[in-house]
Scaffold this active site. Structure first.
Site: not given
Ligand code: SAH
Length: 226
Positions: A48, A74-77
């Site tokens: 990431r 960037i989206s949250q994992p």
């Protein structure tokens, strides 16, 4: 699906500490209810830190969304893992992603599904996402610059559709491009909080349930160079 490839310069800096940080992230996602081992393995495998600016790379394995420029994130994992896990329940081969952004969700999906089509409305983000995917040896992704609100009719119908920006209503074109037996996962709602919805198409009928409350950037119509 081929294993991810990384050059030695990519690997530099992913020392033991980084591997430990990634393992911690996976442990955290497990605690939060992610159970699909294939999804967890991809969260552990996809670097990431290569999807964010170097200045933020030390925060890349925190379970949080981060800015990627152009007012986007960037989206949250956890959200990536949750959406991927739910999508995989229907075993999709051909998946449409709306909102490529930096390409992180795309990379995770690409390891788990046969073919991914992904669309991004901010022109500048598209070549950067393509480069990252290429650098990781991912070849089953077709990415384009365009308005994903309308889907990608030429390649539909799709077994899975994942929307990573929030429309105020479910886009009808996307419902039309969902294959029989297919599933769409998307956030729907206003600017501050949205419902993460799961929509299934069975025998031509649609069923819908709400999975969680989430916060995504809005799905905007039209395209932009920056
Ligand atoms: N999938 C990304 C999340 C990106 S954030 C990840 O893994 O981190 C959402 C992205 O959706 C932004 O880059 C935004 O520009 C894009 N977007 C918003 N509206 C869109 C539209 N109509 N068509 C395509 N992309 C859109």
């Amino acid at each position: 699906m081929p294993a991810l490839t990384m050059s030695s310069s990519d690997l530099k800096g992913i020392g033991m500490t980084s591997q430990r940080t990634r393992d911690r992230l996976v442990a955290r996602l497990r605690e939060k209810g992610i159970q699909n081992e294939r999804v967890l393995a991809q969260i552990a495998a996809v670097p990431r830190h290569l999807f964010v600016d170097e200045a933020l790379s030390h925060r890349a394995y925190e379970d949080t969304a981060l800015p990627i420029g152009h007012g986007q994130t960037i989206s949250q994992p956890f959200v990536v893992a949750l959406m991927t896990q739910v999508l995989l329940e229907v075993g999709p081969h051909k998946v449409l992603e709306v909102g490529t952004g930096c390409g992180y969700q795309t990379a995770v999906l690409a390891q788990l599904c046969r073919q991914i089509f992904t669309i991004e409305r901010v022109e500048a983000l598209v070549p950067r996402a393509k480069e990252r995917l290429q650098r990781l040896g991912i070849r089953n992704v077709v990415a384009k610059f365009g308005d994903g609100y309308k889907g990608w009719d030429a390649h539909g119908p799709f077994d899975g559709i994942i929307v990573t920006a929030a429309p105020s209503e479910v886009p009808p074109e996307l419902l039309a491009q969902l294959a029989e037996g297919g599933r769409m996962v998307l956030p729907v709602g206003g600017d501050t909080v949205q419902e993460l919805r799961v929509i299934d198409k069975r025998d031509g009928a649609l069923t819908e349930r709400v999975l969680d409350k989430v916060r995504f950037v809005p799905l905007l119509s039209g395209v932009t160079a920056d």
